[in-house]
Design an enzyme around this catalytic site. Structure first.
Site, mmCIF file in Angstrom:
data_model
loop_
_atom_site.group_PDB
_atom_site.id
_atom_site.type_symbol
_atom_site.label_atom_id
_atom_site.label_comp_id
_atom_site.label_asym_id
_atom_site.label_seq_id
_atom_site.Cartn_x
_atom_site.Cartn_y
_atom_site.Cartn_z
ATOM 1 N N TYR A 180 44.072 39.188 51.247
ATOM 2 C CA TYR A 180 43.007 38.755 50.320
ATOM 3 C C TYR A 180 41.626 38.890 50.969
ATOM 4 O O TYR A 180 40.687 39.434 50.380
ATOM 5 C CB TYR A 180 43.283 37.308 49.906
ATOM 6 C CG TYR A 180 42.362 36.785 48.821
ATOM 7 C CD1 TYR A 180 42.569 37.127 47.489
ATOM 8 C CD2 TYR A 180 41.293 35.948 49.133
ATOM 9 C CE1 TYR A 180 41.734 36.646 46.489
ATOM 10 C CE2 TYR A 180 40.451 35.467 48.141
ATOM 11 C CZ TYR A 180 40.678 35.818 46.824
ATOM 12 O OH TYR A 180 39.841 35.341 45.838
ATOM 13 N N ALA A 182 40.712 40.766 53.511
ATOM 14 C CA ALA A 182 40.357 42.176 53.711
ATOM 15 C C ALA A 182 39.886 42.784 52.396
ATOM 16 O O ALA A 182 38.901 43.533 52.366
ATOM 17 C CB ALA A 182 41.558 42.949 54.265
HETATM 18 P P1 NDP Z 1 43.213 33.998 37.361
HETATM 19 O O1 NDP Z 1 44.549 34.298 37.952
HETATM 20 O O2 NDP Z 1 43.045 32.784 36.529
HETATM 21 O O3 NDP Z 1 42.745 35.250 36.470
HETATM 22 C C1 NDP Z 1 42.867 36.527 36.958
HETATM 23 C C2 NDP Z 1 42.682 37.489 35.814
HETATM 24 O O4 NDP Z 1 42.850 38.822 36.315
HETATM 25 C C3 NDP Z 1 43.696 37.329 34.700
HETATM 26 O O5 NDP Z 1 43.105 37.656 33.473
HETATM 27 C C4 NDP Z 1 44.753 38.372 35.060
HETATM 28 O O6 NDP Z 1 45.503 38.830 33.940
HETATM 29 C C5 NDP Z 1 43.845 39.463 35.561
HETATM 30 N N1 NDP Z 1 44.538 40.435 36.389
HETATM 31 C C6 NDP Z 1 45.299 40.235 37.504
HETATM 32 N N2 NDP Z 1 45.735 41.402 37.977
HETATM 33 C C7 NDP Z 1 45.239 42.356 37.160
HETATM 34 C C8 NDP Z 1 45.347 43.772 37.105
HETATM 35 N N3 NDP Z 1 46.056 44.470 38.026
HETATM 36 N N4 NDP Z 1 44.726 44.441 36.105
HETATM 37 C C9 NDP Z 1 44.014 43.784 35.169
HETATM 38 N N5 NDP Z 1 43.867 42.443 35.156
HETATM 39 C C10 NDP Z 1 44.483 41.751 36.140
HETATM 40 O O7 NDP Z 1 42.191 34.045 38.587
HETATM 41 P P2 NDP Z 1 40.781 33.314 38.825
HETATM 42 O O8 NDP Z 1 40.067 33.132 37.552
HETATM 43 O O9 NDP Z 1 41.026 32.164 39.697
HETATM 44 O O10 NDP Z 1 40.033 34.426 39.715
HETATM 45 C C11 NDP Z 1 39.172 35.415 39.151
HETATM 46 C C12 NDP Z 1 38.491 36.186 40.279
HETATM 47 O O11 NDP Z 1 37.734 35.289 41.085
HETATM 48 C C13 NDP Z 1 39.462 36.895 41.221
HETATM 49 O O12 NDP Z 1 38.912 38.115 41.643
HETATM 50 C C14 NDP Z 1 39.547 35.931 42.395
HETATM 51 O O13 NDP Z 1 39.913 36.570 43.591
HETATM 52 C C15 NDP Z 1 38.118 35.422 42.443
HETATM 53 N N6 NDP Z 1 37.976 34.145 43.120
HETATM 54 C C16 NDP Z 1 38.631 33.029 42.645
HETATM 55 C C17 NDP Z 1 38.497 31.825 43.306
HETATM 56 C C18 NDP Z 1 39.162 30.567 42.832
HETATM 57 O O14 NDP Z 1 39.092 29.581 43.560
HETATM 58 N N7 NDP Z 1 39.773 30.513 41.676
HETATM 59 C C19 NDP Z 1 37.675 31.725 44.522
HETATM 60 C C20 NDP Z 1 37.033 32.949 44.916
HETATM 61 C C21 NDP Z 1 37.183 34.108 44.219
HETATM 62 P P3 NDP Z 1 46.938 38.099 33.629
HETATM 63 O O15 NDP Z 1 46.605 36.653 33.343
HETATM 64 O O16 NDP Z 1 47.465 38.840 32.469
HETATM 65 O O17 NDP Z 1 47.744 38.271 34.889
#
Ligand code: NDP
Length: 273
Positions: A180, A182
């Site tokens: 993650y 990286a």
């Molecule tokens: P969630 O798991 O709630 O949401 C992730 C979203 O990305 C979902 O809509 C999921 O779809 C979608 N998704 C996952 N893989 C793919 C893919 N291969 N193609 C298309 N869509 C995809 O995550 P968060 O809201 O918590 O996180 C959102 C972003 O913020 C991420 O990049 C995360 O790394 C970053 N982040 C989050 C933090 C946190 O504390 N929550 C902290 C720092 C950064 P589906 O539901 O259908 O799988």
């Protein structure tokens, strides 16, 4: 010298037109908009009059679809258009087709929020190839594939806003997050590079680095001791909410942030201090 002073005079006059309201009628692609932070961003941008396209990952069981439909209804209730469907950001052919469809359905693309992301945490000596590759493919390659689709469109129209979701863990380390961290450090580097390459075309490329944000993925997937430690380390003494991220992303997509590019803004309650 006089001409220079005159120019400075004009340049420093207040510009009432520069507000977050400048986003009306634009079209934003928010990847992973079906839940958590992506959902909050999609709704926040819609509230500012931006039409929204978002995607999510097809889990093969159809369980992600109702969540996405609920987000689409929320977006539409703000009086803007919405287009959404499953599309894996880690697959360049799917990304290419999705961008073409968005353009056709919503009439253009002006904003890209690379939000889709996953975590597969494990000590690195136990981490499988799949755990390493799936996180890099989704978080880093996915952001690149989307940026590569957006870039020619943004260059041609000499306008574009890109916001990439990095993480405090792209700037600091934590046990079990080799893949993650990286990927998010890569997202930060990609952001800076893209800002340099696209600046001449009036395209702003920035990243936000959230700390621990209360999404179901976090509260269901991360042990409570780790969340307690994160809350203690944050100087504001709390975890963030998806809306905390959505507000900053909205600002970065607006003309209020027209002179910010290549920046990485922590949204972490002071976690990194
Ligand atoms: P969630 O798991 O709630 O949401 C992730 C979203 O990305 C979902 O809509 C999921 O779809 C979608 N998704 C996952 N893989 C793919 C893919 N291969 N193609 C298309 N869509 C995809 O995550 P968060 O809201 O918590 O996180 C959102 C972003 O913020 C991420 O990049 C995360 O790394 C970053 N982040 C989050 C933090 C946190 O504390 N929550 C902290 C720092 C950064 P589906 O539901 O259908 O799988």
């Amino acid at each position: 010298m006089e001409q220079l002073l005159e120019e400075v005079g004009v340049e420093t006059e207040p510009r009432p037109a520069i507000t977050v309201e400048g986003m009306e009628g634009k079209v934003a692609v928010v990847t992973g908009g079906s839940s958590g932070i992506g959902r909050a961003i999609a709704v926040a941008l819609a509230r500012h009059g931006t039409h929204i396209a978002f995607n999510f990952l097809d889990d093969g069981r159809g369980e992600a679809r109702p969540e996405a439909e609920a987000v689409a209804r929320l977006v539409e209730s703000e009086g803007v258009d919405v287009y959404f469907r499953a599309c894996d950001v880690g697959r360049p052919d799917e990304v290419r087709a999705f961008f073409a469809e968005v353009e056709e359905e919503l009439g253009g693309i002006h904003i890209l929020v690379n939000n889709a992301g996953i975590g597969r945490d494990r000590a690195l000596w136990r981490m499988s190839d799949e755990e390493w590759e799936s996180v890099l493919r989704t978080n880093l390659s996915g952001a690149f594939y989307c940026l590569r689709e957006a870039a020619p469109r943004f260059r041609a129209q000499e306008f574009g806003k890109v916001v990439n979701l990095a993480s405090v863990h792209g700037l600091t380390s934590e046990f079990g997050l080799a893949n993650y961290s990286a990927s998010k450090a890569g997202v930060i580097s990609l952001t800076r590079n893209a800002a340099k390459e696209l600046g001449a075309s009036n395209v702003n490329v920035n990243a936000v680095a959230p700390g621990y944000i209360r999404t179901t993925r976090l509260t269901e997937g991360v042990p409570s001791e780790i969340l307690d430690r994160a809350r203690e380390r944050s100087v504001l003494g709390r975890l963030g909410d998806p809306q905390d991220v959505a507000g900053v992303v909205t600002f970065l997509c607006s003309e209020a942030a027209r002179h910010i590019t290549g920046a990485v803004i922590p949204i972490d309650g002071g976690y990194l201090l």
